[in-house]
Scaffold this active site. Structure first.
Site, PDB file in Angstrom:
ATOM      1  N   SER A 155      49.246  41.633  20.823  1.00 14.15           N
ATOM      2  CA  SER A 155      50.469  42.358  21.179  1.00 14.15           C
ATOM      3  C   SER A 155      50.801  42.365  22.669  1.00 14.15           C
ATOM      4  O   SER A 155      51.924  42.675  23.040  1.00 14.15           O
ATOM      5  CB  SER A 155      50.408  43.794  20.670  1.00 14.15           C
ATOM      6  OG  SER A 155      49.536  44.570  21.460  1.00 14.15           O
ATOM      7  N   LYS A 185      49.572  48.852  25.945  1.00 11.72           N
ATOM      8  CA  LYS A 185      50.999  48.525  26.077  1.00 11.72           C
ATOM      9  C   LYS A 185      51.442  48.759  27.510  1.00 11.72           C
ATOM     10  O   LYS A 185      50.778  49.410  28.302  1.00 11.72           O
ATOM     11  CB  LYS A 185      51.859  49.413  25.156  1.00 11.72           C
ATOM     12  CG  LYS A 185      51.447  49.425  23.703  1.00 11.72           C
ATOM     13  CD  LYS A 185      51.696  48.123  23.006  1.00 11.72           C
ATOM     14  CE  LYS A 185      51.168  48.194  21.572  1.00 11.72           C
ATOM     15  NZ  LYS A 185      50.972  46.914  20.980  1.00 11.72           N
TER      16      LYS A 185
END
Length: 177
Positions: free
Chosen positions: A41, A84
């Site tokens: 990700s 993230k």
């Protein structure tokens, strides 16, 4: 007499060992921590199996900046930690339209992404307002990331740290702001 000297030295060494263990515990709990990247990700910035270190002081003080990469508790069924990038902080208005991310009405410059990256919004909402005490995060691999577009803003209390160093693979060792 020899026994007294031995026990005195032994006591000193035991004290040093206890202090070292205590200092290591404090550092791991409140200053630095190691984490492993799992999944794609955050590509191209981080890859699966990268080993990173994060500092935890900024999270203890609630001082997280836009553009920083953070690790946080996802509260998913497995209790996973996610990694993230912070796109928005409290009060920011995040818009996603025409494949671009807008921060407070202006196209966000994302030099860390390849030019061809397209960001799609969640069909339920194309604009997000970041509440106080939260951050809005996106994975750098926008097509394969469970991030704030899906899970909503992230509570600052769930942020475990901000990434400062990739140590493995050694050829990709890098410092991050």
């Amino acid at each position: 007499m020899k026994d007294k000297g031995f026990f005195k030295k032994f006591g000193e060494y035991a004290l040093y060992i206890i202090l070292a263990i205590g200092l290591a515990f404090v550092c791991k709990s409140y200053v630095f921590a190691r984490a492993d990247v799992i999944g794609p990700s955050m590509q191209p910035t981080f890859n699966d199996k990268d080993i990173i270190f994060m500092e935890k002081i900024s999270t203890e003080t609630g001082h997280i900046n836009r553009g920083e990469v953070v690790v946080f508790n996802s509260h998913d069924e497995n209790g996973d930690n996610y990694i993230k990038r912070v796109i928005g902080i409290a009060g920011d208005r995040i818009g996603i339209k025409s494949g671009k991310v807008y921060l407070n009405g202006k196209v966000l410059t994302e030099n860390y992404l390849p030019e061809e990256v397209v960001t799609e919004g969640n069909s339920a909402a194309a604009e997000y307002i970041v509440p106080k005490g939260y951050v809005f995060v996106l994975g750098d691999n926008r097509e394969n990331s469970t991030d704030s577009r899906i899970i909503g803003p992230v509570n600052l209390k769930d942020v475990k740290g901000h990434v400062i160093l990739r140590v493995y693979p050694f050829k990709n060792m890098n410092y991050f702001k």
